[in-house]
Scaffold this active site. Sequence first.
Site, PDB file in Angstrom:
ATOM      1  CG  HIS A  88      -1.860  -1.130   1.412  1.00 24.47           C
ATOM      2  ND1 HIS A  88      -1.209  -2.352   2.264  1.00 24.47           N
ATOM      3  CD2 HIS A  88      -2.724  -1.730   0.716  1.00 24.47           C
ATOM      4  CE1 HIS A  88      -2.218  -3.369   2.274  1.00 24.47           C
ATOM      5  NE2 HIS A  88      -3.124  -2.936   1.220  1.00 24.47           N
ATOM      6  CG  HIS A 138      -7.043   2.512   2.557  1.00 28.28           C
ATOM      7  ND1 HIS A 138      -5.542   2.135   1.812  1.00 28.28           N
ATOM      8  CD2 HIS A 138      -7.489   1.310   2.270  1.00 28.28           C
ATOM      9  CE1 HIS A 138      -5.510   1.029   0.992  1.00 28.28           C
ATOM     10  NE2 HIS A 138      -6.884   0.592   1.436  1.00 28.28           N
ATOM     11  CD  GLU A 140      -3.403   3.289  -2.613  1.00 26.74           C
ATOM     12  OE1 GLU A 140      -3.522   4.405  -3.786  1.00 26.74           O
ATOM     13  OE2 GLU A 140      -4.115   2.290  -2.797  1.00 26.74           O
ATOM     14  CB  SER A 237      -9.769  -6.068   0.837  1.00 29.87           C
ATOM     15  OG  SER A 237      -9.550  -5.847  -0.686  1.00 29.87           O
ATOM     16  CB  SER A 238     -10.045  -0.432  -0.233  1.00 32.36           C
ATOM     17  OG  SER A 238     -10.878   0.708  -1.016  1.00 32.36           O
ATOM     18  CB  SER A 282      -5.303  -8.638  -1.500  1.00 28.74           C
ATOM     19  OG  SER A 282      -6.752  -8.269  -1.152  1.00 28.74           O
TER      20      SER A 282
END
Length: 323
Positions: A88, A138, A140, A237-238, A282
Amino acid sequence: MTIHAPIPRPDRRPLTIRLATPRGFCAGVDRAIQIVERALEKYGAPVYVRHEIVHNRHVVERLKAMGAVFVRELDECPDDRPVVFSAHGVPKSVPAGARARDLFFLDATCPLVSKVHVEAERHHAAGRHIILIGHTGHPEVVGTMGQLPPGAISLVETVADAEAFQRPGDAALAYATQTTLSVDDTAEILAVLKRRFPELPDPHKEDICYATTNRQEAVKRLGEGCDLVLVVGSKNSSNSARLVEVAIRAGARDARLVDDAGHVDWNWFDGVSTVGVTAGASAPEPLIAALVDAIADRFDATVVEDAGERETVTFKLPRALTD
């Protein structure tokens, strides 16, 4: 991994299983996992990993069993073992801290996330204030915002945020996006920003990654013709969570996020004649195959693989692991 045709079960209710294409691992996830695996092979266990290498519980547990140790911050890492940064991305302070301690580290940041970092730095160097479309907290987003000094980036999560955003003084503006967002949601937010600030430049290339876009397009096709869509992926998990939303918007009567086949509630199948199956970027393919097998054990199932984008993208591993 090949999904095998199920054994016919004429004594059970017929059901069509539609498999999305593409589904599961993307190139960035595959690269990140390989970095941890190769590091364990080359340097032995333990190898420390800052945060989850990717957002999937099964992947993390498998790597733990191989000798990876997952930590939240660098101060939990000893000085004499390799450290891997997650796919990320991380704030600049993290590699700086590793260098200050002379830690050996491997950066598994997805190259498409790194591209967003480079764009953010370019805009900042040109004197622009950056609007980042993404989700608070998040990893990221934390990593991207951490590339620049505090206050250089404003985070916008929703259309309402886009309407409420105020330009800092007379600063020129630019924007970037988290790579795993809903394409449609992002377009709505960007439409508001462009209406309010017509001078906003377009990025050189779309920030939302090819894999996110392809999986969302595939799940739209599922949603149009499925009573139920099952998305294999972890709750944090986005990109997996976005697939559930996209399926519902596309017309699916119901859509669910499941870690694996063991988390399916079979009551969801009441009245279902066609179920769509996909997976976030993922989620490993064996989990998808196991879910298809579990469905086929309960129904007279026919598996149909949807036509979709065939992905051939690969990313190089760090030189330290290939020398």
